[in-house]
Design a protein around this motif. Structure first.
Motif, PDB file in Angstrom:
ATOM      1  N   LEU A  20      65.387  16.850  58.249  1.00  0.00           N
ATOM      2  CA  LEU A  20      66.463  17.777  58.614  1.00  0.00           C
ATOM      3  C   LEU A  20      66.930  18.577  57.403  1.00  0.00           C
ATOM      4  CD1 LEU A  20      68.614  15.635  61.073  1.00  0.00           C
ATOM      5  CD2 LEU A  20      66.930  17.403  61.629  1.00  0.00           C
ATOM      6  N   ARG A  21      66.940  17.955  56.242  1.00  0.00           N
ATOM      7  CA  ARG A  21      67.335  18.659  55.021  1.00  0.00           C
ATOM      8  C   ARG A  21      66.360  19.821  54.744  1.00  0.00           C
ATOM      9  NH1 ARG A  21      68.425  14.567  52.222  1.00  0.00           N
ATOM     10  NH2 ARG A  21      66.326  14.114  51.479  1.00  0.00           N
ATOM     11  N   ILE A  22      65.073  19.574  54.925  1.00  0.00           N
ATOM     12  CA  ILE A  22      64.072  20.637  54.730  1.00  0.00           C
ATOM     13  C   ILE A  22      64.306  21.763  55.734  1.00  0.00           C
ATOM     14  CG2 ILE A  22      61.612  21.180  54.959  1.00  0.00           C
ATOM     15  CD1 ILE A  22      61.077  18.337  53.767  1.00  0.00           C
ATOM     16  N   LEU A  23      64.520  21.422  56.986  1.00  0.00           N
ATOM     17  CA  LEU A  23      64.769  22.439  58.012  1.00  0.00           C
ATOM     18  C   LEU A  23      66.034  23.232  57.691  1.00  0.00           C
ATOM     19  CD1 LEU A  23      63.906  20.355  61.194  1.00  0.00           C
ATOM     20  CD2 LEU A  23      62.523  22.160  60.166  1.00  0.00           C
ATOM     21  N   ASP A  24      67.092  22.531  57.301  1.00  0.00           N
ATOM     22  CA  ASP A  24      68.359  23.201  56.980  1.00  0.00           C
ATOM     23  C   ASP A  24      68.220  24.109  55.758  1.00  0.00           C
ATOM     24  OD1 ASP A  24      69.614  21.980  59.144  1.00  0.00           O
ATOM     25  OD2 ASP A  24      70.481  20.371  57.925  1.00  0.00           O
ATOM     26  N   GLU A  25      67.509  23.644  54.731  1.00  0.00           N
ATOM     27  CA  GLU A  25      67.311  24.464  53.529  1.00  0.00           C
ATOM     28  C   GLU A  25      66.577  25.754  53.850  1.00  0.00           C
ATOM     29  OE1 GLU A  25      65.266  21.797  50.882  1.00  0.00           O
ATOM     30  OE2 GLU A  25      67.127  20.816  50.236  1.00  0.00           O
ATOM     31  N   ARG A  26      65.673  25.704  54.835  1.00  0.00           N
ATOM     32  CA  ARG A  26      64.908  26.887  55.226  1.00  0.00           C
ATOM     33  C   ARG A  26      65.587  27.654  56.359  1.00  0.00           C
ATOM     34  NH1 ARG A  26      59.434  27.298  53.963  1.00  0.00           N
ATOM     35  NH2 ARG A  26      58.895  25.976  52.215  1.00  0.00           N
ATOM     36  N   GLN A  27      66.769  27.198  56.748  1.00  0.00           N
ATOM     37  CA  GLN A  27      67.571  27.822  57.806  1.00  0.00           C
ATOM     38  C   GLN A  27      66.792  27.941  59.108  1.00  0.00           C
ATOM     39  OE1 GLN A  27      69.020  31.443  55.935  1.00  0.00           O
ATOM     40  NE2 GLN A  27      70.646  30.303  54.917  1.00  0.00           N
ATOM     41  N   VAL A  28      66.084  26.878  59.443  1.00  0.00           N
ATOM     42  CA  VAL A  28      65.304  26.820  60.679  1.00  0.00           C
ATOM     43  C   VAL A  28      66.243  26.436  61.821  1.00  0.00           C
ATOM     44  CG1 VAL A  28      63.442  25.622  61.877  1.00  0.00           C
ATOM     45  CG2 VAL A  28      63.205  26.199  59.437  1.00  0.00           C
ATOM     46  N   ASP A  29      66.185  27.186  62.897  1.00  0.00           N
ATOM     47  CA  ASP A  29      66.939  26.879  64.097  1.00  0.00           C
ATOM     48  C   ASP A  29      66.158  25.827  64.877  1.00  0.00           C
ATOM     49  OD1 ASP A  29      68.918  27.044  66.019  1.00  0.00           O
ATOM     50  OD2 ASP A  29      68.031  28.802  67.000  1.00  0.00           O
ATOM     51  N   TYR A  30      66.763  24.660  65.095  1.00  0.00           N
ATOM     52  CA  TYR A  30      66.062  23.579  65.778  1.00  0.00           C
ATOM     53  C   TYR A  30      67.003  22.890  66.761  1.00  0.00           C
ATOM     54  CZ  TYR A  30      68.439  20.694  62.262  1.00  0.00           C
ATOM     55  OH  TYR A  30      69.382  20.109  61.468  1.00  0.00           O
ATOM     56  N   VAL A  31      66.399  22.161  67.673  1.00  0.00           N
ATOM     57  CA  VAL A  31      67.137  21.344  68.630  1.00  0.00           C
ATOM     58  C   VAL A  31      67.029  19.903  68.157  1.00  0.00           C
ATOM     59  CG1 VAL A  31      67.241  20.536  71.019  1.00  0.00           C
ATOM     60  CG2 VAL A  31      66.623  22.917  70.526  1.00  0.00           C
ATOM     61  N   TRP A  32      68.161  19.219  68.053  1.00  0.00           N
ATOM     62  CA  TRP A  32      68.191  17.820  67.627  1.00  0.00           C
ATOM     63  C   TRP A  32      68.358  16.942  68.855  1.00  0.00           C
ATOM     64  CZ3 TRP A  32      67.324  14.224  64.154  1.00  0.00           C
ATOM     65  CH2 TRP A  32      68.013  13.012  64.211  1.00  0.00           C
TER      66      TRP A  32
END
Length: 83
Positions: A20-32
């Motif tokens: 999640l940290r990697i996704l957040d750092e890249r500002q990826v829109d995701y569904v959790w």
């Protein structure tokens, strides 16, 4: 096919936090989907991972899946989708 990434995991999992940290750092829109809270999500993870609750299980827009990916594997996959 959706254009979002779906991440199945649990909040207490170190590998999930890392992904999640990697996704957040890249500002990826995701569904959790927290499989501790979502029975359908847990069933999906178990069916995908031969009965195991292997997380994170990450579904990409093309339907491909990464399970417990190393940092570089996740980054490489994100780059394919332009993230």
């Amino acid at each position: 096919m959706t254009n979002k990434i779906t991440v199945y995991g649990v909040r207490w999992c170190g590998d999930c936090k890392r992904a999640l940290r990697i996704l957040d750092e890249r500002q990826v829109d995701y569904v959790w989907v927290d499989i501790d809270q979502n029975e359908d999500g847990e069933a999906f993870v178990k069916s995908t991972n031969h009965g195991n609750r292997s997380v994170p299980t990450i579904i990409f827009p093309d339907g491909s899946i990464l399970v417990e990916p190393a940092n570089q594997a996740l980054i490489n996959k994100l780059e394919i989708f332009g993230f």
